[in-house]
Design an enzyme around this catalytic site. Structure first.
Site, PDB file in Angstrom:
ATOM      1  N   HIS A  48      -8.897   0.078   1.521  1.00 23.59           N
ATOM      2  CA  HIS A  48      -8.433  -1.409   1.605  1.00 23.59           C
ATOM      3  C   HIS A  48      -9.963  -2.073   1.534  1.00 23.59           C
ATOM      4  O   HIS A  48     -10.016  -3.269   1.311  1.00 23.59           O
ATOM      5  CB  HIS A  48      -8.182  -1.662   2.982  1.00 23.59           C
ATOM      6  CG  HIS A  48      -6.519  -1.516   3.165  1.00 23.59           C
ATOM      7  ND1 HIS A  48      -5.753  -1.640   2.533  1.00 23.59           N
ATOM      8  CD2 HIS A  48      -5.979  -0.982   4.441  1.00 23.59           C
ATOM      9  CE1 HIS A  48      -4.696  -1.193   3.012  1.00 23.59           C
ATOM     10  NE2 HIS A  48      -4.803  -0.732   4.256  1.00 23.59           N
ATOM     11  N   THR A  89       0.713  -1.209   0.117  1.00 26.36           N
ATOM     12  CA  THR A  89       0.032  -0.240  -0.011  1.00 26.36           C
ATOM     13  C   THR A  89       0.855   1.107   0.061  1.00 26.36           C
ATOM     14  O   THR A  89       0.717   2.443  -0.723  1.00 26.36           O
ATOM     15  CB  THR A  89      -0.839  -0.077   1.145  1.00 26.36           C
ATOM     16  OG1 THR A  89      -1.687  -1.239   1.408  1.00 26.36           O
ATOM     17  CG2 THR A  89      -1.947   1.232   1.122  1.00 26.36           C
ATOM     18  N   SER A 148       3.613 -10.667   6.663  1.00 22.14           N
ATOM     19  CA  SER A 148       3.662  -9.038   6.979  1.00 22.14           C
ATOM     20  C   SER A 148       2.473  -8.753   7.864  1.00 22.14           C
ATOM     21  O   SER A 148       2.709  -7.862   8.788  1.00 22.14           O
ATOM     22  CB  SER A 148       3.487  -8.403   5.734  1.00 22.14           C
ATOM     23  OG  SER A 148       3.674  -7.059   5.856  1.00 22.14           O
ATOM     24  N   ARG A 176       8.913  -2.666   6.833  1.00 21.77           N
ATOM     25  CA  ARG A 176       9.647  -3.734   8.008  1.00 21.77           C
ATOM     26  C   ARG A 176      10.815  -4.187   6.918  1.00 21.77           C
ATOM     27  O   ARG A 176      11.962  -3.855   7.040  1.00 21.77           O
ATOM     28  CB  ARG A 176       8.833  -4.829   8.253  1.00 21.77           C
ATOM     29  CG  ARG A 176       9.218  -6.037   9.037  1.00 21.77           C
ATOM     30  CD  ARG A 176       8.068  -6.918   9.428  1.00 21.77           C
ATOM     31  NE  ARG A 176       7.676  -7.684   8.145  1.00 21.77           N
ATOM     32  CZ  ARG A 176       8.386  -8.695   7.888  1.00 21.77           C
ATOM     33  NH1 ARG A 176       9.454  -9.011   8.575  1.00 21.77           N
ATOM     34  NH2 ARG A 176       8.103  -9.590   6.760  1.00 21.77           N
ATOM     35  N   ARG A 230      -0.388  -9.513  -3.733  1.00 20.59           N
ATOM     36  CA  ARG A 230       0.801 -10.105  -3.300  1.00 20.59           C
ATOM     37  C   ARG A 230       0.731 -11.540  -2.966  1.00 20.59           C
ATOM     38  O   ARG A 230      -0.271 -11.861  -2.503  1.00 20.59           O
ATOM     39  CB  ARG A 230       1.573  -9.206  -2.170  1.00 20.59           C
ATOM     40  CG  ARG A 230       3.009  -9.389  -1.712  1.00 20.59           C
ATOM     41  CD  ARG A 230       3.327  -8.559  -0.538  1.00 20.59           C
ATOM     42  NE  ARG A 230       4.582  -8.698  -0.112  1.00 20.59           N
ATOM     43  CZ  ARG A 230       4.965  -8.009   1.126  1.00 20.59           C
ATOM     44  NH1 ARG A 230       4.436  -7.363   1.947  1.00 20.59           N
ATOM     45  NH2 ARG A 230       6.410  -8.307   1.378  1.00 20.59           N
TER      46      ARG A 230
END
Length: 337
Positions: free
Chosen positions: A144, A84, A176, A302, A168
């Site tokens: 979303h 995103t 994640s 991350r 993904r």
């Protein structure tokens, strides 16, 4: 926010009554929905086939009842943890490439969520959709929400509103989401275990889940309305970022000129929006969280890698997820590879 404060700011009595009706409908619908425990604190409720938090559910209802779409609207759409932040940055920089110098770009000072506003999140804070009416055109918004939850006036081919969607590999998405959830869980709660999160994810019980249904909703829409919905894979963008940036620009109606190609503008955008560049910006190292803003800028960064799931998932979990994915995608013409 308190709805009474919101209503007091609106002078149009007819509009006030319309919003009151939506809030009343929300209050009546919520107790009828199947609840499940969320991954951090909030509960999730099953609404029209998807698991939503209360703010996402309320946002969906307000969008359906009150959102005034414009033909130039661009919606960056994702299931959570599918890229995103990256897609927001790419769409913003592509569309505004002639407005800013790359050496002094808004993305070096602002998190992408400040530049491409989160639609249902903004609605949650403001209590309405009317404030979005004042955004300059074209309005760049992020969501979303599943495609099926948008009103027909937004998804109809004649509306002009366009969606850019990225998906993904579900194994990377799960890992994640698991890490993200444990960042957001209150300190007085134990971390959600890998097994607990895995069981919920496989059953489709995660924010805006089931994940596979979310993806297939946009996939089907992209096949039926290719000028309305652009469908991207995270892995493809990582592998061929320059090609995908050109593809997004063409879809948005702002293709790169020969002069821009010669000046390496595509390469500049790819570099600007890369995980390596964005994650080192001071604004994205900010770890501040509070009740108004429970997610910090740093929480959005991350690793940004493809295939990190191999470092976390045992073989049995991999096999289970692959089997679910194969079954869900059978006959759809879509795969994650």
């Amino acid at each position: 926010m308190e709805t009474s404060k919101f209503f007091s700011r609106i002078e149009n009595l007819e509009l006030v009554e319309g919003y009151k009706k939506t809030y009343k409908n929300f209050d009546e619908v919520l107790p009828t929905l199947l609840p499940r425990k969320g991954w951090w604190l909030d509960q999730l409720f099953q609404y029209q086939g998807f698991w939503l938090s209360t703010f996402a559910l309320r946002g969906s209802m307000l969008i359906n009842d009150h959102f005034n779409t414009q033909p130039t609207d661009i919606i960056v759409a994702t299931s959570p943890k599918c890229g995103t932040t990256w897609l927001r940055a790419l769409v913003f920089s592509i569309f505004n490439r002639s407005s800013f110098d790359f050496s002094d770009h808004p993305l070096s000072k602002s998190n992408p969520q400040e530049l491409v506003r989160f639609l249902e999140g903004c609605i949650h804070v403001e209590g309405s959709t009317s404030f979005i009416d004042g955004f300059p055109s074209p309005r760049l918004l992020s969501t979303h929400l599943p495609y099926s939850l948008f009103p027909q006036r937004m998804t109809d081919d004649t509306s002009g509103c366009r969606f850019v969607y990225i998906c993904r590999d579900p194994k990377d998405v799960f890992i994640s989401k698991w890490h993200f959830a444990n960042k957001l869980r209150p300190k007085d709660l134990p971390p959600i275990t890998l097994d607990e999160a895995f069981d919920s994810f496989c059953k489709g019980v995660s924010h805006y889940g089931p994940f596979w249904d979310h993806v297939l909703g946009y996939w089907k829409a992209s096949l039926e309305s290719p000028k309305k919905v652009l469908f991207l894979k995270y892995e493809d963008v990582k592998k061929q970022p320059w090609d995908r940036v050109r593809k997004v620009a063409e879809f948005l109606g702002v293709p790169f000129s020969l002069e821009e190609e010669n000046n390496k503008i595509v390469e500049e955008i790819v570099k600007l929006c890369s995980f390596e560049n964005m994650s080192k910006q001071e604004v994205n190292k900010n770890e501040t969280r509070n009740s108004e803003r429970p997610i910090s800028n740093a929480d959005f960064f991350r690793k940004g890698e493809v295939g990190d799931w191999v470092n976390h998932l045992p073989p049995q979990m991999v096999e289970t997820l692959d089997q679910i994915t194969e079954k869900k995608l059978q006959g759809t013409g879509f795969n994650f590879h």
